[in-house]
Design an enzyme around this catalytic site. Structure first.
Site, PDB file in Angstrom:
ATOM      1  N   ASN A 191       0.901  -1.158   0.000  1.00  0.00           N
ATOM      2  CA  ASN A 191       0.000   0.000   0.000  1.00  0.00           C
ATOM      3  C   ASN A 191       0.938   1.205   0.000  1.00  0.00           C
ATOM      4  OD1 ASN A 191      -2.402  -1.571   0.231  1.00  0.00           O
ATOM      5  ND2 ASN A 191      -1.861  -1.934   2.369  1.00  0.00           N
ATOM      6  N   LYS A 268       0.773  -3.296  -6.146  1.00  0.00           N
ATOM      7  CA  LYS A 268      -0.568  -3.690  -5.722  1.00  0.00           C
ATOM      8  C   LYS A 268      -1.512  -2.712  -6.409  1.00  0.00           C
ATOM      9  CE  LYS A 268      -3.512  -3.994  -1.563  1.00  0.00           C
ATOM     10  NZ  LYS A 268      -3.531  -4.053  -0.087  1.00  0.00           N
ATOM     11  N   GLU A 272      -8.068  -3.573  -2.885  1.00  0.00           N
ATOM     12  CA  GLU A 272      -8.325  -2.954  -1.587  1.00  0.00           C
ATOM     13  C   GLU A 272      -8.143  -1.436  -1.638  1.00  0.00           C
ATOM     14  OE1 GLU A 272      -5.819  -5.180   1.166  1.00  0.00           O
ATOM     15  OE2 GLU A 272      -7.446  -6.608   1.479  1.00  0.00           O
ATOM     16  N   ASP A 345      -6.434 -15.386   1.706  1.00  0.00           N
ATOM     17  CA  ASP A 345      -5.494 -14.458   2.335  1.00  0.00           C
ATOM     18  C   ASP A 345      -4.699 -15.068   3.489  1.00  0.00           C
ATOM     19  OD1 ASP A 345      -4.108 -12.210   2.922  1.00  0.00           O
ATOM     20  OD2 ASP A 345      -5.774 -11.094   3.800  1.00  0.00           O
ATOM     21  N   GLU A 373       0.415 -12.658  10.485  1.00  0.00           N
ATOM     22  CA  GLU A 373      -0.813 -11.856  10.520  1.00  0.00           C
ATOM     23  C   GLU A 373      -2.006 -12.652  11.041  1.00  0.00           C
ATOM     24  OE1 GLU A 373      -1.917 -10.063   6.770  1.00  0.00           O
ATOM     25  OE2 GLU A 373      -3.886  -9.479   7.521  1.00  0.00           O
ATOM     26  N   HIS A 501     -10.906 -17.412   7.931  1.00  0.00           N
ATOM     27  CA  HIS A 501     -11.277 -15.993   8.045  1.00  0.00           C
ATOM     28  C   HIS A 501     -12.403 -15.733   9.047  1.00  0.00           C
ATOM     29  CE1 HIS A 501     -10.388 -12.037   6.825  1.00  0.00           C
ATOM     30  NE2 HIS A 501      -9.885 -12.368   5.653  1.00  0.00           N
TER      31      HIS A 501
END
Ligand code: BDP
Length: 681
Positions: A191, A268, A272, A345, A373, A501
């Site tokens: 990002n 990217k 998102e 993910d 993560e 998730h």
């Protein structure tokens, strides 16, 4: 305690000195000096070439090697070795031969690893050619010093002090990477802040690149696709606009003027909320090729990420395949598509992404996540090499049986101009680099696997333990067992049988459970219910032909196997199927009972790890012993929260009792739902 240590050490002065010394983990697995003692200084070390890299290699030998004299021989005709090496020993000396300077350095670390792990050092013999040409860490580091999904403090890069001040950690970082064969680093978050490409920041990047270069470590940058608008003063970032392409070409030229060995860009785009070519009605190929053309004259590459999905009706797990397969064959030869290991993910367990092997005329690379993560951050002891190994050795069947993800991506099955593998880094400003002493093993294992994809997770655990702690078998065997089972244990108390998730959404920290989370107005594909679909009939995401038909994206026979609940591997059952609570699994027990037993087993295992670790005290320095011990306590408490949360919540649908031999929940669902107990980062 002290008395006990003195007693244990009697007669072994060196060992005693080692035990008594405070250890903070900052030396990672690089404890070579200790093994070498001082006699190494007298040895003869020679090279047929002088260069900064050779100087590092010689200095490592001088400080750390206690074997025979070593001769380093660079032979540039040895192209087939890539940046690998040959090692041969005779009665007088050891020779390391390589076709590139970095190969000499890697050869030296090979020798030092042999020495540290008790390998054959008198007459070493080896030929190593790396599995991937580019072995790259991806740092999700922001320019303000924070790290997205980082759990080990602040960024290693002190942007405010660079380029004037150079932290000694930069060189230590490069050395650690060289010692495991990592040869590339993307410094900033995917990002990406467009400011990264300003002259001011490029000068800082150059300073880092200069420190890293002698260690064979090349710098790459994540770029923001809208940079021509954000910092270039152009009205558009349309990749087919000539001025935009010209801006990127000039930027590439500027970068290579400062950093001649710059590796390339990571992107990217249209993911998102990031900008990308689709903002202008263009394709991923249009965007990637425009950047590739800018880098081509300088030898740079574009790593274009396939992590794309939108909140549509389509199953999120299918979307990357749907976007990229129609573009196959349209990418330049210096573009490589960077694909996360699973289709959603970085979950504790996912099937491999069906994109692997599906792009037949486009280069593909794997993106693994080293930072934990979704696997307990740096609070939980989870050794990730078994996950990495599972992904890399998964058979895609794309080119017949044996078309593993590793062979598809490393050029073994399909010739490729660029082969690469990436791991999202877990390093930070923390003294021990990774936030948990055992998280260092994940960095280590990523590098070693990128170098040799056929090493086993067990071999790597063995090496790492010996290098980082001790070779004492009383320590190595139980700790190795703990590490080797730790990932499956994490799957057990978080997301067994293919659940995924179901992390609490409200904090977005991806640490604690929140299967009940359903925030009004929130994106449905970010809500746990989207993934588990629990109702009175059962639980799981139906991706069979009767459901989203994601199974059709896999090559036969996998699509049939995954599509049939009787043949689907049980560890992926709820990934591919909505399964009745009462359905009997292979062991004859119902899905519900199996879920209860697995969650329970996960908790029990973490408690056992605590006991195992407690009994390791005599073999570990006090500081690392205590730090790991206290983390294991948090780990056990949080595993229990996962178990109670998931079983109590799913029970509201199954309506079935928790078997009597499963530890009854100690928390209530109400407490958990009020989030009072859900741990925060
Ligand atoms: C997700 C992370 C998010 C990253 C994103 C990505 O939650 O922070 O930006 O992946 O990989 O896993 O781009």
């Amino acid at each position: 305690m002290l008395l006990r240590k003195i007693a244990l050490c009697s007669g072994a002065l060196l060992a005693c000195a080692t035990l008594a010394r405070a250890e903070d983990g900052s030396r990672l697995w690089l404890r070579f000096e200790e093994a070498a003692q001082r006699e190494a200084e007298s040895k003869k070390f020679t090279s047929n070439r002088e260069s900064p890299t050779v100087a590092v290699a010689l200095s490592e030998l001088r400080r750390c090697w206690r074997g025979k004299p070593v001769a380093l021989t660079l032979d540039e005709n040895l192209r087939s070795l890539k940046d690998g090496y040959r090692i041969a020993g005779d009665a007088q000396a050891v020779t390391i031969t390589a076709g590139q300077e970095a190969g000499l350095l890697y050869g030296v670390y090979h020798l030092l690893r042999l020495q540290a792990t008790g390998g054959e050092v008198a007459n070493p013999r080896a030929e190593e050619i790396p599995s991937y040409d580019r072995r790259i860490l991806n740092h999700w580091d922001n320019l303000d010093g924070s790290i997205e999904r980082g759990y080990a403090g602040r960024s290693l890069w002190r942007w405010d002090e660079l380029p004037a001040a150079l932290s000694p950690r930069y060189e230590a970082y490069a050395r650690a990477n060289a010692s495991i064969g990592v040869n590339g680093t993307v410094l900033n978050n995917v990002n990406a802040n467009p400011k990264m490409l300003t002259r001011e920041y490029l000068l800082k990047v150059k300073a880092l690149a200069d420190v890293f270069r002698p260690y064979g470590l090349t710098v790459y940058l994540s770029v923001n696709f809208a940079a021509p608008k954000a910092i270039g003063g152009l009205p558009t970032a349309d990749p087919l606009n000539r001025e935009v392409a010209g801006w990127w070409s000039a930027k590439a030229k500027e970068i290579y003027g400062l950093i001649p060995d710059f590796g390339g860009f990571l992107v990217k785009a249209n993911s998102e909320g990031q900008s990308g070519p689709q903002d202008y009605g263009r394709t991923h190929a249009d965007g990637a090729n425009m950047l590739a053309d800018a880098l081509k004259p300088h030898g740079g590459i574009v790593m274009w990420r396939a992590f794309v999905y939108n909140p549509t009706k389509e199953d999120r797990a299918k979307q990357a395949y749907q976007e990229f397969v129609p573009l196959d064959g349209q990418f330049r030869d210096n573009v490589i598509i960077q694909i996360k290991n699973g289709p959603v993910d970085f979950q504790p367990r996912e099937p491999f992404s069906p994109l692997f092997g599906a792009l037949r005329r486009t280069q593909e690379m794997v993106e693994l996540q080293i930072t934990q993560e979704y696997l307990g951050h740096s609070k939980q002891l989870v050794y990730l090499a078994p996950l990495f190994e599972e992904v890399l050795q998964s058979d895609t069947y794309s080119d017949g049986q044996g078309s593993t993800v590793a062979k598809i991506t490393n050029g073994a099955l399909r010739p490729a101009k660029v082969t690469a593998i990436a791991g999202v880094a877990n390093t930070g400003s923390d003294v021990s680099w990774c936030g948990h002493h055992f998280a260092q093993a994940n960095w280590y294992a990523f590098g070693r696997l990128a170098w040799n994809v056929n090493l086993t997770s067990e071999q790597l655990a063995d090496e790492w333990i010996r290098m980082t702690f001790t070779a004492n078998p009383r320590f190595v065997a139980p700790v190795k067992d703990l590490m080797m089972t730790s990932r499956e244990t994490c799957v057990s108390y978080m997301t067994p049988y293919g659940l995924h998730h179901i992390f609490t959404h409200s904090f977005n920290h991806h640490y604690g459970p929140g299967p009940w989370d359903n925030i009004p107005g929130g994106r449905h594909d970010w809500m746990p219910w989207y993934y588990h679909n629990a109702d009175s009939a059962g639980v799981g995401f139906d991706r069979s032909a009767a459901g989203s038909n994601a199974v059709a994206q896999y090559f036969p026979p996998l699509r049939e196997i995954y599509g049939d609940p009787d043949r689907c591997p049980e560890n992926l059952l709820l990934w591919f199927h909505h399964v009745p609570w009462t359905r009997a699994l292979k062991n004859g027990l119902s899905l519900w009972d199996n879920l209860c037993y697995r969650y329970n087993e996960g908790v029990q295992k973490v408690r056992e790890y605590g006991k195992t670790w407690d009994s390791m005290e005599p073999y570990v320095d006090a500081q690392r012993f205590r730090e790991v011990q206290s983390k294991l306590k948090v780990h056990a408490a949080d595993a229990l929260i996962w178990k109670d949360a998931c079983l109590l919540y799913f029970q509201t649908f199954s309506g079935l009792p928790i078997p009597a031999n499963v530890e009854p929940p100690v928390h209530t669902l109400d407490e958990l739902k009020r989030r009072e107990l859900i741990p925060i980062e």
